[in-house]
Design an enzyme around this catalytic site. Structure first.
Site, PDB file in Angstrom:
ATOM      1  N   LYS A   1       0.904  -1.281   0.058  1.00  0.00           N
ATOM      2  CA  LYS A   1       0.087  -0.089   0.015  1.00  0.00           C
ATOM      3  C   LYS A   1       0.987   1.362   0.030  1.00  0.00           C
ATOM      4  O   LYS A   1       0.672   2.115  -0.739  1.00  0.00           O
ATOM      5  CB  LYS A   1      -0.760   0.150   1.326  1.00  0.00           C
ATOM      6  CG  LYS A   1      -1.880   1.018   1.289  1.00  0.00           C
ATOM      7  CD  LYS A   1      -3.049   0.600   2.205  1.00  0.00           C
ATOM      8  CE  LYS A   1      -2.871   0.717   3.579  1.00  0.00           C
ATOM      9  NZ  LYS A   1      -2.990   2.253   4.148  1.00  0.00           N
ATOM     10  N   SER A   2       1.946   1.296   0.979  1.00  0.00           N
ATOM     11  CA  SER A   2       2.786   2.420   0.992  1.00  0.00           C
ATOM     12  C   SER A   2       3.494   2.743  -0.513  1.00  0.00           C
ATOM     13  O   SER A   2       3.404   3.849  -0.825  1.00  0.00           O
ATOM     14  CB  SER A   2       3.616   2.183   2.047  1.00  0.00           C
ATOM     15  OG  SER A   2       3.158   2.427   3.210  1.00  0.00           O
TER      16      SER A   2
ATOM     17  N   ARG B   1       3.183   5.926  -3.188  1.00  0.00           N
ATOM     18  CA  ARG B   1       4.142   6.843  -3.717  1.00  0.00           C
ATOM     19  C   ARG B   1       4.482   6.589  -5.332  1.00  0.00           C
ATOM     20  O   ARG B   1       4.735   7.627  -5.975  1.00  0.00           O
ATOM     21  CB  ARG B   1       5.413   6.445  -2.880  1.00  0.00           C
ATOM     22  CG  ARG B   1       5.288   6.710  -1.480  1.00  0.00           C
ATOM     23  CD  ARG B   1       6.062   5.967  -0.630  1.00  0.00           C
ATOM     24  NE  ARG B   1       6.283   6.501   1.027  1.00  0.00           N
ATOM     25  CZ  ARG B   1       5.507   6.249   1.755  1.00  0.00           C
ATOM     26  NH1 ARG B   1       4.335   5.375   1.533  1.00  0.00           N
ATOM     27  NH2 ARG B   1       5.611   6.814   2.970  1.00  0.00           N
TER      28      ARG B   1
ATOM     29  N   GLY C   1      -5.135   8.037   4.927  1.00  0.00           N
ATOM     30  CA  GLY C   1      -4.321   9.031   5.647  1.00  0.00           C
ATOM     31  C   GLY C   1      -2.942   9.340   4.720  1.00  0.00           C
ATOM     32  O   GLY C   1      -2.665  10.502   4.637  1.00  0.00           O
TER      33      GLY C   1
ATOM     34  N   ARG D   1      -8.816  12.581  11.674  1.00  0.00           N
ATOM     35  CA  ARG D   1      -7.501  12.393  12.026  1.00  0.00           C
ATOM     36  C   ARG D   1      -6.592  13.692  11.759  1.00  0.00           C
ATOM     37  O   ARG D   1      -6.899  14.645  11.062  1.00  0.00           O
ATOM     38  CB  ARG D   1      -6.919  11.470  10.881  1.00  0.00           C
ATOM     39  CG  ARG D   1      -7.596  10.211  10.951  1.00  0.00           C
ATOM     40  CD  ARG D   1      -7.097   8.903  10.297  1.00  0.00           C
ATOM     41  NE  ARG D   1      -5.688   8.784  10.378  1.00  0.00           N
ATOM     42  CZ  ARG D   1      -5.187   7.798   9.754  1.00  0.00           C
ATOM     43  NH1 ARG D   1      -5.448   7.215   8.589  1.00  0.00           N
ATOM     44  NH2 ARG D   1      -4.041   7.420  10.310  1.00  0.00           N
TER      45      ARG D   1
ATOM     46  N   SER E   1       6.916   9.763  11.692  1.00  0.00           N
ATOM     47  CA  SER E   1       5.875   9.355  10.702  1.00  0.00           C
ATOM     48  C   SER E   1       6.346   9.704   9.437  1.00  0.00           C
ATOM     49  O   SER E   1       6.969  10.714   8.938  1.00  0.00           O
ATOM     50  CB  SER E   1       4.918  10.659  10.903  1.00  0.00           C
ATOM     51  OG  SER E   1       3.835  10.537   9.678  1.00  0.00           O
TER      52      SER E   1
ATOM     53  N   GLN F   1       4.623   9.417   7.006  1.00  0.00           N
ATOM     54  CA  GLN F   1       3.647  10.269   5.877  1.00  0.00           C
ATOM     55  C   GLN F   1       4.144  11.758   5.837  1.00  0.00           C
ATOM     56  O   GLN F   1       4.209  12.432   4.807  1.00  0.00           O
ATOM     57  CB  GLN F   1       2.553  10.121   6.309  1.00  0.00           C
ATOM     58  CG  GLN F   1       1.744   8.749   6.043  1.00  0.00           C
ATOM     59  CD  GLN F   1       0.201   8.610   6.951  1.00  0.00           C
ATOM     60  OE1 GLN F   1      -0.399   9.447   7.568  1.00  0.00           O
ATOM     61  NE2 GLN F   1      -0.513   7.322   6.505  1.00  0.00           N
TER      62      GLN F   1
ATOM     63  N   ASP G   1       1.699  -0.612  12.069  1.00  0.00           N
ATOM     64  CA  ASP G   1       0.585  -1.212  11.418  1.00  0.00           C
ATOM     65  C   ASP G   1       0.486  -2.497  11.877  1.00  0.00           C
ATOM     66  O   ASP G   1      -0.692  -3.180  11.260  1.00  0.00           O
ATOM     67  CB  ASP G   1       0.759  -1.060   9.830  1.00  0.00           C
ATOM     68  CG  ASP G   1       0.578   0.287   9.429  1.00  0.00           C
ATOM     69  OD1 ASP G   1       0.133   1.283  10.173  1.00  0.00           O
ATOM     70  OD2 ASP G   1       1.333   0.754   8.463  1.00  0.00           O
TER      71      ASP G   1
ATOM     72  N   ARG H   1      -7.466  -3.110   9.705  1.00  0.00           N
ATOM     73  CA  ARG H   1      -6.455  -4.047  10.280  1.00  0.00           C
ATOM     74  C   ARG H   1      -7.312  -4.619  11.474  1.00  0.00           C
ATOM     75  O   ARG H   1      -6.775  -5.832  11.848  1.00  0.00           O
ATOM     76  CB  ARG H   1      -5.246  -3.111  10.541  1.00  0.00           C
ATOM     77  CG  ARG H   1      -4.579  -2.691   9.609  1.00  0.00           C
ATOM     78  CD  ARG H   1      -3.067  -2.489   9.587  1.00  0.00           C
ATOM     79  NE  ARG H   1      -2.589  -1.370   8.888  1.00  0.00           N
ATOM     80  CZ  ARG H   1      -2.268  -1.960   7.370  1.00  0.00           C
ATOM     81  NH1 ARG H   1      -2.371  -3.059   6.847  1.00  0.00           N
ATOM     82  NH2 ARG H   1      -1.679  -0.670   6.734  1.00  0.00           N
TER      83      ARG H   1
HETATM   84  C1  S3P Z   1       2.529   5.076   6.153  1.00  0.00           C
HETATM   85  C2  S3P Z   1       3.193   5.590   7.266  1.00  0.00           C
HETATM   86  C3  S3P Z   1       2.490   5.122   8.658  1.00  0.00           C
HETATM   87  C4  S3P Z   1       1.470   3.948   8.564  1.00  0.00           C
HETATM   88  C5  S3P Z   1       0.621   4.011   7.478  1.00  0.00           C
HETATM   89  C6  S3P Z   1       1.369   4.001   6.091  1.00  0.00           C
HETATM   90  C7  S3P Z   1       3.128   5.220   4.966  1.00  0.00           C
HETATM   91  O1  S3P Z   1       1.842   6.179   9.187  1.00  0.00           O
HETATM   92  O2  S3P Z   1       0.916   3.677   9.651  1.00  0.00           O
HETATM   93  O3  S3P Z   1      -0.411   3.154   7.367  1.00  0.00           O
HETATM   94  O4  S3P Z   1       2.801   4.914   3.938  1.00  0.00           O
HETATM   95  O5  S3P Z   1       3.995   6.389   4.810  1.00  0.00           O
HETATM   96  P1  S3P Z   1       2.259   7.421   9.960  1.00  0.00           P
HETATM   97  O6  S3P Z   1       3.129   8.123   8.958  1.00  0.00           O
HETATM   98  O7  S3P Z   1       1.383   8.201  10.176  1.00  0.00           O
HETATM   99  O8  S3P Z   1       3.169   6.726  11.022  1.00  0.00           O
END
Ligand code: S3P
Length: 413
Positions: A11-12, A16, A80, A108, A152, A154, A300, A373
């Site tokens: 997913k991450s 990107r 998010g 959030r 983080s 993100q 996660d 999750r």
């Molecule tokens: C993610 C970073 C994490 C993770 C989220 C995906 C990402 O969040 O919990 O599921 O893809 O960069 P945070 O950046 O809020 O820690």
């Protein structure tokens, strides 16, 4: 339980690649792009911003372009990552965008990205000053030297993506190491980026070009099957093509340290990311402690690990995890509520919990509260304990893993 599991694309990494493909020059082809709803939200946002997005022979094909003002509010859905990372790009465009999402996303915190972006010169308004929807008036941004106040990925990614369009270099300093997929992907697309320990420097004036990339399988989705296989007598699973980036694979080290029989096979590199197969067999699990940097590395996977903890010899303690309180749900509270329903003891505090080991799960009606999750973790709890459970809102698994229940059925029948 036995057989071979194939997972959706990470997913991450999918988010990107989609964002960078949309702003790069030329064509980007992404094989094994995540089927999760979150990553479809990102694609829809990029299409609304002018990128041409198509599906060809199972791949996502993105024709990058200069972004244009969308005709309506962008919808990040439950994601998010979409709203936080994309805000970095939007803050630098010559137009105004509003981006929001579902009820969970609307609760959030967004100050964590608003702060660095406003230091770069961005103009962002949020509901009550901190929640989505965000109205982002694009401006010429300036690079910054930013120390992340929260661990983080993100936020780090948001600042780096904004830095692509900024005047001057952008430096991000991390308190603890978080997933580095953005740094790796930026390099793949042609940006000039240096990483030295926990300091990332992005040189200004990057020229990104489209790429052909394969998204590795999602290790965070693998976590549910790893836990299931560890708990079910005589289980033996092969999980195929999983992402093994060292900033994510602490999960495997942690499981092995607790006695898990996991073997990593056939490791390769693709697009700067490691990928390999995992062989996992039922094992006696001792229990353990997750704290400090390890908490950030496993953030996660904690719902799945909590289920394992309850069935382990000595239980699981989680500390330094206040971030769990601001995920898709307050995960400390949703874990507590649902464990209580299953007759499982758990002590919680503001930033963590302790679950004693050797507990028996009892039949219950689980409330996922729309958190993917949580739904998947408790499906494994029910399966491992061989008790019938109803999981309310189980369809939310589709946020990251639409094929979760069909895959589970296939390896357990
Ligand atoms: C993610 C970073 C994490 C993770 C989220 C995906 C990402 O969040 O919990 O599921 O893809 O960069 P945070 O950046 O809020 O820690």
């Amino acid at each position: 339980m036995g057989g071979v599991v194939t997972l959706p694309g990470d997913k991450s990494i999918s988010h990107r690649y989609a964002m960078l493909g949309a702003i790069a020059e030329g064509t980007t082809t992404l094989a094994n792009y995540s089927t999760g709803a979150d990553c479809q939200s990102t694609l829809a946002c990029m299409a609304a911003l002018g990128a041409k997005v198509e599906r060809r022979e199972g791949s996502v094909v993105i024709e990058g372009s200069k972004l244009k003002e969308p005709s309506a509010q962008l919808d990040a859905g439950n994601s998010g990552s979409t709203i936080r990372m994309l805000s970095g790009i939007l803050a630098a465009q010559p137009f105004t965008t509003t981006i929001g999402g579902d009820e969970s996303l609307s609760r959030r915190p967004m100050q964590r990205i608003m702060m660095p972006l406003s230091q770069m010169g961005a103009a962002i308004e949020a509901r009550d000053g901190k929640f989505p929807p965000l109205t982002i008036r694009g401006r010429q941004l300036q690079g910054i030297d930013y120390t992340l106040p929260v661990a983080s990925a993100q936020v780090k990614s948001c600042v780096l993506l904004a830095g692509l369009f900024a005047e001057g270099d952008t430096i991000v300093r991390e308190p603890v190491r978080t997933r580095d997929h953005t740094e790796i992907a930026l390099r793949e697309f042609g940006a000039d980026i240096e990483i030295e320990r926990r300091v990332i420097t992005l040189r200004h004036g990057a020229h990104l070009t489209g790429r052909e990339l394969v998204v590795p399988g999602d290790l965070s989705s693998a976590a549910f099957f790893l836990v299931a296989a560890l708990l079910l007598p005589e289980a033996n699973l092969l999980i195929h093509g999983v992402g093994l980036n060292p900033t994510r694979s602490a999960l495997l080290d942690f499981l092995v340290s607790m006695g898990a029989a996991i073997k990593i096979l056939d490791v390769q590199q693709t697009g700067g990311e490691l990928i390999g197969d995992l062989r996992v067999r039922a094992s006696k699990i001792s229990g353990g402690v997750i704290e400090g940097a390890l908490t950030a590395a496993l953030i996660d996977e904690i719902p799945a690990l909590a289920v394992l903890g309850a069935a382990s010899e000595h239980g699981l303690t989680v500390r330094d995890a206040s971030e769990l309180r601001v995920k898709e749900t307050d995960r400390i509270a949703t874990l507590e509520e649902n464990f209580r329903r299953m007759g499982i003891a758990i002590e919680t505090n503001r930033e963590g919990f302790h679950i004693p080991g050797r507990q028996k799960f009892h039949a219950a009606e689980i409330d996922s509260q729309g958190d993917h999750r949580i739904a998947m973790a408790f499906a494994i709890a029910a399966l491992a304990a061989d008790v019938p459970c109803v999981i309310q809102g189980s369809e939310c698994a589709a946020v990251s893993f639409p094929e979760f229940f069909s895959t589970l059925r296939q390896i357990t029948s």
